[in-house]
Each structure stands twice: as C-alpha cells, then as structure tokens.
Design an enzyme around this catalytic site. Sequence first.
Site, PDB file in Angstrom:
ATOM      1  CE  LYS A 124      42.527  33.588  39.687  1.00 49.24           C
ATOM      2  NZ  LYS A 124      42.183  33.784  38.017  1.00 49.24           N
ATOM      3  CG  ASP A 176      47.427  35.473  36.253  1.00 57.33           C
ATOM      4  OD1 ASP A 176      48.294  35.007  35.851  1.00 57.33           O
ATOM      5  OD2 ASP A 176      46.022  35.451  35.865  1.00 57.33           O
ATOM      6  CE  LYS A 230      47.014  37.454  33.208  1.00 57.53           C
ATOM      7  NZ  LYS A 230      45.902  36.842  32.068  1.00 57.53           N
ATOM      8  CG  ASP A 290      44.183  36.768  38.907  1.00 56.68           C
ATOM      9  OD1 ASP A 290      42.649  36.886  38.795  1.00 56.68           O
ATOM     10  OD2 ASP A 290      44.518  35.796  38.444  1.00 56.68           O
ATOM     11  CG  ASP A 294      47.313  33.984  31.617  1.00 55.47           C
ATOM     12  OD1 ASP A 294      47.292  34.209  32.802  1.00 55.47           O
ATOM     13  OD2 ASP A 294      47.095  34.591  30.795  1.00 55.47           O
ATOM     14  CD  GLU A 333      45.728  32.464  36.878  1.00 58.55           C
ATOM     15  OE1 GLU A 333      45.857  32.098  35.769  1.00 58.55           O
ATOM     16  OE2 GLU A 333      45.139  33.071  37.625  1.00 58.55           O
ATOM     17  NE  ARG A 382      40.599  27.635  33.498  1.00 59.15           N
ATOM     18  CZ  ARG A 382      40.042  28.145  32.203  1.00 59.15           C
ATOM     19  NH1 ARG A 382      39.898  26.950  31.179  1.00 59.15           N
ATOM     20  NH2 ARG A 382      40.040  29.176  31.966  1.00 59.15           N
TER      21      ARG A 382
HETATM   22  N1  BES Z   1      43.091  36.099  35.850  1.00 55.52           N
HETATM   23  C1  BES Z   1      42.719  36.168  34.382  1.00 55.52           C
HETATM   24  C2  BES Z   1      41.436  36.402  34.075  1.00 55.52           C
HETATM   25  C3  BES Z   1      41.440  37.988  33.896  1.00 55.52           C
HETATM   26  C4  BES Z   1      41.803  38.480  32.702  1.00 55.52           C
HETATM   27  C5  BES Z   1      40.480  38.702  34.478  1.00 55.52           C
HETATM   28  C6  BES Z   1      41.933  39.854  32.565  1.00 55.52           C
HETATM   29  C7  BES Z   1      40.390  40.098  34.267  1.00 55.52           C
HETATM   30  C8  BES Z   1      41.044  40.567  33.395  1.00 55.52           C
HETATM   31  C9  BES Z   1      42.943  34.480  34.346  1.00 55.52           C
HETATM   32  O1  BES Z   1      43.927  33.742  35.008  1.00 55.52           O
HETATM   33  C10 BES Z   1      43.254  34.258  32.942  1.00 55.52           C
HETATM   34  O2  BES Z   1      44.402  34.734  32.745  1.00 55.52           O
HETATM   35  N2  BES Z   1      42.494  33.600  32.152  1.00 55.52           N
HETATM   36  C11 BES Z   1      42.918  33.440  30.576  1.00 55.52           C
HETATM   37  C12 BES Z   1      42.286  32.005  30.251  1.00 55.52           C
HETATM   38  C13 BES Z   1      42.557  31.664  28.738  1.00 55.52           C
HETATM   39  C14 BES Z   1      43.966  31.527  29.007  1.00 55.52           C
HETATM   40  C15 BES Z   1      41.845  30.692  28.635  1.00 55.52           C
HETATM   41  C16 BES Z   1      42.113  34.555  29.899  1.00 55.52           C
HETATM   42  O3  BES Z   1      40.964  34.888  30.484  1.00 55.52           O
HETATM   43  O4  BES Z   1      42.584  35.137  28.867  1.00 55.52           O
HETATM   44 ZN    ZN Z   2      44.025  34.619  37.054  1.00 54.85          ZN
HETATM   45 MN    MN Z   3      45.726  33.660  34.410  1.00 52.20          MN
END
Ligand code: BES
Ligand code: ZN
Ligand code: MN
Length: 496
Positions: free
Chosen positions: A268, A273, A280, A291, A350, A352, A354
């Site tokens: 990825k 992000d 966020k 990210d 967010d 994104e 996947r």
């Molecule tokens: N890059 C983030 C995941 C992440 C968040 C990694 C904090 C490390 C620390 C990912 O793109 C994301 O935002 N995931 C969301 C998914 C949710 C919206 C289903 C998450 O984990 O909050």
């Molecule tokens: Zn992300």
């Molecule tokens: Mn995200």
Amino acid sequence: MDFSIKSGHPEKQRSACIIVGVFEPRRLSAAAEQLDAVSQSYLSNIIRRGDIEGKSGQTLLLHNVPNTLCDRVLLIGCGKEREFNEAAYCQALATAARTVNENGAMDAVNFLPELPVKGREVYWKVRQAVETTESALYLFDELKTDKDKTRRPLRKMILSVPSRRDLSRAEQALKEGAGIATGVAVARRLGNLPPNICTPSYLAEQAVDLGKSSDKLTVKVLEQSDMEELGMGSLLSVAKGSRQPPKLICMEYRGADKDSKPYVFVGKGITFDSGGISIKPSPAMDEMKFDMCGAASVIGLMHTVVELQLPLNVVVIVPTCENMPDGLAVKPGDIVTSMSGQTIEILNTDAEGRLILCDALTYSERFNPETVVDVATLTGACVIALGNHATGLLGNHRGLTHDLLSAGKSSGDRAWELPLWDDYQEQLKSNFADMANVGGREAGTITAACFLSRFTKKLHWAHLDIAGTAWKSGNEKGATGRPVPLMTQFLLDKVK
Ligand code: BES
Ligand code: ZN
Ligand code: MN
C-alpha cells in the site's frame, strides 16, 4: 558498516575495542573471564567495587586492560543469565553498538554472539548482530542542517564466534543479515521522508533507479491513462482528490527460470492519508505520511532480493497515490467499478487502502503467481488488537499463512493470525452496490481483509496489516522497516 567474522581469544585481538557481556549479579561471561584471567583479575576487581551490576542497559568502558592487545574493553550488562533470551540478546547488541559508536573506537570485536541464547544457533545470533547493529546506528538526518556527526564513528565490526567450525554458517548469516539490513534501511528512509518529497512520483523514481542497478530486475510504471484502460476504477477514485498523479509500480525480478512461478508482494502506497472527504481529526495527522510503509517495505524487500541475488522469481507491485479532500474528490455514497468488475459503494473515503489494493491484487493475477502477499498500514483497529508488537495476518491459504507465521518467528519480526471467517463478510453488505468499503466498528481488521478476499479468490493470498508495526510514535517517532525481515525470511525459506 563493514562486518567480518572471526574465531579467537579476546586477549589476542588487536582492536580499538573488545565488547564482552556481564550478567547480573556481577558475573563475567566466558570471554570476559578470559580477559580477567590474563589481566590478573583486572575486570573482577573493578566489578567487585560495584561499577557495573550487569543489569540490562548498563555499560562500562575500561582502558589499558593489562596483557591484552586492545585499546578498550567495553562491558555490556546483559541481565540475569537464566533470563537471557532473544530480546535481551538484541538489546545488548543495540546498547553495544550505540556505546561503541560514541566512545571514539572506529573498529571493534564483538564477543556477544558467543553468549548462549536458548534455542538459537550461531547463524541466528550472527544475523541478528548484523541487523540489530545496523538498525541501532540508523539515523535519518538528511533534512537537518546540522547533521549529528559522530566525531569518530564505528566503521568496522568483527563478530566473534566460538569455534572455527562455525565460520561458514556465520559468513552466510553475515551476508543475509546485511541484505536484510539494506532493505530495512531503505524502507525506513522512504517511510521517514516527508509527504511533500515522498510522493507517488518519487516512489516510482526510486523503483526505476533500483531497476537500473540489476539486469535481473525490470521496472515498469503504469500511469493514470494505463490504469483507466485497465478499468481500475477503485484505485483511481482514491487519487481523484489529489494534484499528485497516481502510479502503479511493477518490479519484476528474474532469479529463476521463467516457468518458475513468482512470489508477488503488493504494498500500500498512500503517500499521505488525510482521510479525504471523510477527513481525519488533526492530532497526529502528520503520521499519515507513514501510510506508504507497505510500499516502502516491499521496495526495501526488492533491494534485499537484488543484493542477495536470490534464485527465485519475485514481483513487487505498488499502487500509490494521495488521499486528499478536494472539489473533485470521491464522496461518501459514490459507487465505483473495480478492475474485477465488482462494484463498491464508498461509504467512508478514509477506508482508501483497500480501494487501491483490490485493483492491484486483481492486476497481480497476470503474473500467474505462486503466492501473493499484500502489506498495508490498513486499519487503526489492528493497532488496538495487537499493539506495536505483532503484525496482523489473514489469508485464504493454510500453507501460506503457516509459512508467514513461521518466518515471523524465526526472523524475530512476528505476525499473529486473525480469523478470516465467512461470518464477517455480511458486514460489507451494501443496498446499492456489490459491497460497501467499510464494515462498521466491530472487527475492523477482519472486515478490511474480508473486503480484499473478494478480489483474491483465484490466488493463494495473505494480507499483512502493519498499522501497528511499521512505525513508532512519540519520542522515537520513525519508521521501523518492518516487515522486511519477515518477508525476506519467507523467501529464504523457499530457497532452502
Ligand atoms: N491508514 C489508515 C489506517 C491507520 C490508522 C493506520 C491509524 C495506522 C494508524 C487507513 O486508511 C484508515 O484510515 N482506516 C480506517 C478504516 C475505517 C474508516 C473503516 C481506520 O482504521 O479508522
Ligand atoms: Zn490509509
Ligand atoms: Mn484512511
């Protein structure tokens, strides 16, 4: 660092510094005993006065130890001998590396690899010595005006092994450890670079540069128009809110004959992000430059593969773009069509990772892979479940998940499996498309993997969620280079 291997007596080493262990309470290791014997109890007399107890983290630097050929002897506290495990061994190595680097010695002979670590042979101890030393001395200062220059830095380290019989295994360990250290350092650097420098185009350039270094490696970068032709509507939807053009980086390494199926790694590469329209909260948002650590780790892995000239076919695929809010950005409620033909309702912009991975995974089918492993900082939920110690692992093939778990154990870069049961698939139901891109708060790491599993039915596939392990926050904020050691070990196990 220039590493080499040797077997011999500590008192006979002509060196700027000899590194030996001391256990708690005030107990000399075998190599320290030998120095003590030739020096008429010079070490034990000092220790008896209480200068070093032997606790983990303690150090004591001695000069002019009688009847030795070295300038200095560095004692490293190793904790209790009975509790001297893998973690304690690595901690002693890191302390030794940092201390000797600061004390003016430019070369050293390290006797720590001779200490007994339960269940570990010379190969493992030497490899860890190389990896841990390099990692402890890693510094990211390319964007600082005043570089933290050590006056006389450590340049050369000789690792001592107990017997001449160990030399050939130790040489192998040295080579493989150095290869892994290269990959880790590359991954850490790319991760640490700021998001205004480390853009999708920058990552693509780095990959192209590596391609020039080896005739076994071919690098191809797909542009937005190429991805449009392939129908990668999911990946491209994420890039829509950014001024930075998206890239799909493909690196093909040919170390075996052409009918040997490749091991594919997909990383990825979200270079920042922000969350997009589902933006966020601002605290710690800077950490979303990390990210792209999945991408950094698979590019790092390719450096390792090239350095070690592995006799395997290995493919690295990096879907990379920014996730930003903008007038043209994808919106909650938008429905996009993936390269697989399946439609996706984007309920949260967010989620994104996947969305870019699913198209890259579909694309990976054309390499007719043996296995496909994706690596991604995918879910905050994984950090809640496993913290910073274990990488999350899910997959659709027993042999593959087993091999990854075992590579994690032997490399010390561990993963832990979560269930990818069909029961969780329901959470991805959408009233308007084939699936939603989020599955609610519960089991967030698993539903993210469930989403990916809908694009990997034709593959032996596994997913590594490195959200907790790819970087550290707080005082020591920075990329770790994980899971380069795990992935390299997986490949080394395929060679053997
Ligand atoms: N890059 C983030 C995941 C992440 C968040 C990694 C904090 C490390 C620390 C990912 O793109 C994301 O935002 N995931 C969301 C998914 C949710 C919206 C289903 C998450 O984990 O909050
Ligand atoms: Zn992300
Ligand atoms: Mn995200």
